[in-house]
Scaffold this motif. Sequence first.
Motif, PDB file in Angstrom:
ATOM      1  N   PRO A 189     -31.270  13.025  -0.707  1.00 33.66           N
ATOM      2  CA  PRO A 189     -31.838  13.944  -1.695  1.00 33.66           C
ATOM      3  C   PRO A 189     -30.922  14.168  -2.902  1.00 33.66           C
ATOM      4  O   PRO A 189     -31.401  14.560  -3.959  1.00 33.66           O
ATOM      5  N   CYS A 190     -29.633  13.913  -2.758  1.00 35.06           N
ATOM      6  CA  CYS A 190     -28.691  14.149  -3.850  1.00 35.06           C
ATOM      7  C   CYS A 190     -28.301  12.824  -4.500  1.00 35.06           C
ATOM      8  O   CYS A 190     -28.358  11.771  -3.869  1.00 35.06           O
ATOM      9  N   PRO A 191     -27.873  12.869  -5.764  1.00 30.17           N
ATOM     10  CA  PRO A 191     -27.413  11.631  -6.393  1.00 30.17           C
ATOM     11  C   PRO A 191     -26.183  11.096  -5.651  1.00 30.17           C
ATOM     12  O   PRO A 191     -25.292  11.861  -5.302  1.00 30.17           O
ATOM     13  N   PRO A 192     -26.127   9.813  -5.392  1.00 28.09           N
ATOM     14  CA  PRO A 192     -25.024   9.248  -4.604  1.00 28.09           C
ATOM     15  C   PRO A 192     -23.705   9.214  -5.378  1.00 28.09           C
ATOM     16  O   PRO A 192     -23.689   9.068  -6.599  1.00 28.09           O
ATOM     17  N   LEU A 193     -22.609   9.363  -4.650  1.00 25.74           N
ATOM     18  CA  LEU A 193     -21.274   9.207  -5.211  1.00 25.74           C
ATOM     19  C   LEU A 193     -20.845   7.765  -4.973  1.00 25.74           C
ATOM     20  O   LEU A 193     -20.972   7.256  -3.859  1.00 25.74           O
ATOM     21  N   MET A 225       0.827  -1.176   0.000  1.00 29.96           N
ATOM     22  CA  MET A 225       0.000   0.000   0.000  1.00 29.96           C
ATOM     23  C   MET A 225       0.875   1.244   0.000  1.00 29.96           C
ATOM     24  O   MET A 225       0.996   1.928   0.994  1.00 29.96           O
ATOM     25  N   ASN A 226       1.504   1.564  -1.104  1.00 29.56           N
ATOM     26  CA  ASN A 226       2.390   2.711  -1.179  1.00 29.56           C
ATOM     27  C   ASN A 226       1.662   3.996  -1.523  1.00 29.56           C
ATOM     28  O   ASN A 226       2.167   5.073  -1.268  1.00 29.56           O
ATOM     29  N   SER A 227       0.499   3.906  -2.101  1.00 32.93           N
ATOM     30  CA  SER A 227      -0.218   5.101  -2.511  1.00 32.93           C
ATOM     31  C   SER A 227      -0.710   5.873  -1.294  1.00 32.93           C
ATOM     32  O   SER A 227      -1.162   5.293  -0.311  1.00 32.93           O
ATOM     33  N   GLN A 228      -0.627   7.198  -1.373  1.00 33.06           N
ATOM     34  CA  GLN A 228      -1.107   8.033  -0.279  1.00 33.06           C
ATOM     35  C   GLN A 228      -2.600   8.299  -0.393  1.00 33.06           C
ATOM     36  O   GLN A 228      -3.209   8.808   0.531  1.00 33.06           O
ATOM     37  N   VAL A 229      -3.197   7.932  -1.519  1.00 32.60           N
ATOM     38  CA  VAL A 229      -4.623   8.157  -1.729  1.00 32.60           C
ATOM     39  C   VAL A 229      -5.384   6.887  -1.361  1.00 32.60           C
ATOM     40  O   VAL A 229      -5.072   5.799  -1.833  1.00 32.60           O
ATOM     41  N   ARG A 230      -6.373   7.039  -0.497  1.00 31.58           N
ATOM     42  CA  ARG A 230      -7.210   5.907  -0.084  1.00 31.58           C
ATOM     43  C   ARG A 230      -8.618   6.123  -0.636  1.00 31.58           C
ATOM     44  O   ARG A 230      -9.053   7.252  -0.837  1.00 31.58           O
ATOM     45  N   VAL A 231      -9.324   5.028  -0.853  1.00 28.92           N
ATOM     46  CA  VAL A 231     -10.672   5.080  -1.417  1.00 28.92           C
ATOM     47  C   VAL A 231     -11.617   4.328  -0.491  1.00 28.92           C
ATOM     48  O   VAL A 231     -11.270   3.295   0.072  1.00 28.92           O
ATOM     49  N   TYR A 232     -12.823   4.881  -0.300  1.00 29.72           N
ATOM     50  CA  TYR A 232     -13.837   4.164   0.451  1.00 29.72           C
ATOM     51  C   TYR A 232     -15.195   4.366  -0.207  1.00 29.72           C
ATOM     52  O   TYR A 232     -15.402   5.293  -0.972  1.00 29.72           O
ATOM     53  N   LYS A 233     -16.105   3.466   0.081  1.00 29.97           N
ATOM     54  CA  LYS A 233     -17.452   3.522  -0.479  1.00 29.97           C
ATOM     55  C   LYS A 233     -18.382   4.076   0.611  1.00 29.97           C
ATOM     56  O   LYS A 233     -18.565   3.443   1.648  1.00 29.97           O
ATOM     57  N   PRO A 234     -18.946   5.265   0.400  1.00 25.90           N
ATOM     58  CA  PRO A 234     -19.804   5.856   1.433  1.00 25.90           C
ATOM     59  C   PRO A 234     -21.160   5.156   1.513  1.00 25.90           C
ATOM     60  O   PRO A 234     -21.606   4.509   0.556  1.00 25.90           O
ATOM     61  N   PHE A 235     -21.802   5.322   2.664  1.00 23.38           N
ATOM     62  CA  PHE A 235     -23.149   4.785   2.843  1.00 23.38           C
ATOM     63  C   PHE A 235     -24.116   5.569   1.960  1.00 23.38           C
ATOM     64  O   PHE A 235     -24.080   6.794   1.908  1.00 23.38           O
ATOM     65  N   ILE A 236     -24.965   4.858   1.271  1.00 27.43           N
ATOM     66  CA  ILE A 236     -25.978   5.495   0.423  1.00 27.43           C
ATOM     67  C   ILE A 236     -27.346   5.135   1.002  1.00 27.43           C
ATOM     68  O   ILE A 236     -27.764   3.981   0.973  1.00 27.43           O
ATOM     69  N   GLY A 237     -27.988   6.135   1.592  1.00 29.16           N
ATOM     70  CA  GLY A 237     -29.292   5.910   2.216  1.00 29.16           C
ATOM     71  C   GLY A 237     -30.417   5.915   1.196  1.00 29.16           C
ATOM     72  O   GLY A 237     -30.308   6.505   0.118  1.00 29.16           O
ATOM     73  N   PRO A 238     -31.536   5.299   1.532  1.00 28.48           N
ATOM     74  CA  PRO A 238     -32.648   5.232   0.588  1.00 28.48           C
ATOM     75  C   PRO A 238     -33.333   6.589   0.377  1.00 28.48           C
ATOM     76  O   PRO A 238     -34.023   6.786  -0.615  1.00 28.48           O
ATOM     77  N   PHE A 239     -33.131   7.543   1.302  1.00 30.15           N
ATOM     78  CA  PHE A 239     -33.815   8.828   1.193  1.00 30.15           C
ATOM     79  C   PHE A 239     -32.846   9.984   0.960  1.00 30.15           C
ATOM     80  O   PHE A 239     -33.178  11.136   1.262  1.00 30.15           O
TER      81      PHE A 239
END
Length: 80
Positions: A17-21, A1-15
């Motif tokens: 109001p904005c389009p999920p990332l 894991m040499n990269s300084q950039v980490r990625v995660y999947k955020p929680f996407i709720g059913p309600f």
Amino acid sequence: MNSQVRVYKPFIGPFDPCPPLPYRTYVVPPNQYIVFQPLDWPQFSLAEALKLGTLWPNLYSPYESKGKRVEEVGSDGESV
């Protein structure tokens, strides 16, 4: 894991109001994994260190802006 950039999947709720990332990213600074600075570390030249913001290559973390670049405008209305 040499990269300084980490990625995660955020929680996407059913309600939400904005389009999920689908995923979000964050940067882990290199000083989080360095316990002490050894005496023999290589160093950038003075001009390069001033440009990059650190004297030691092991502590360098590049910054990439995710926002749009805003053009500066002077008091006379012309771009600087």
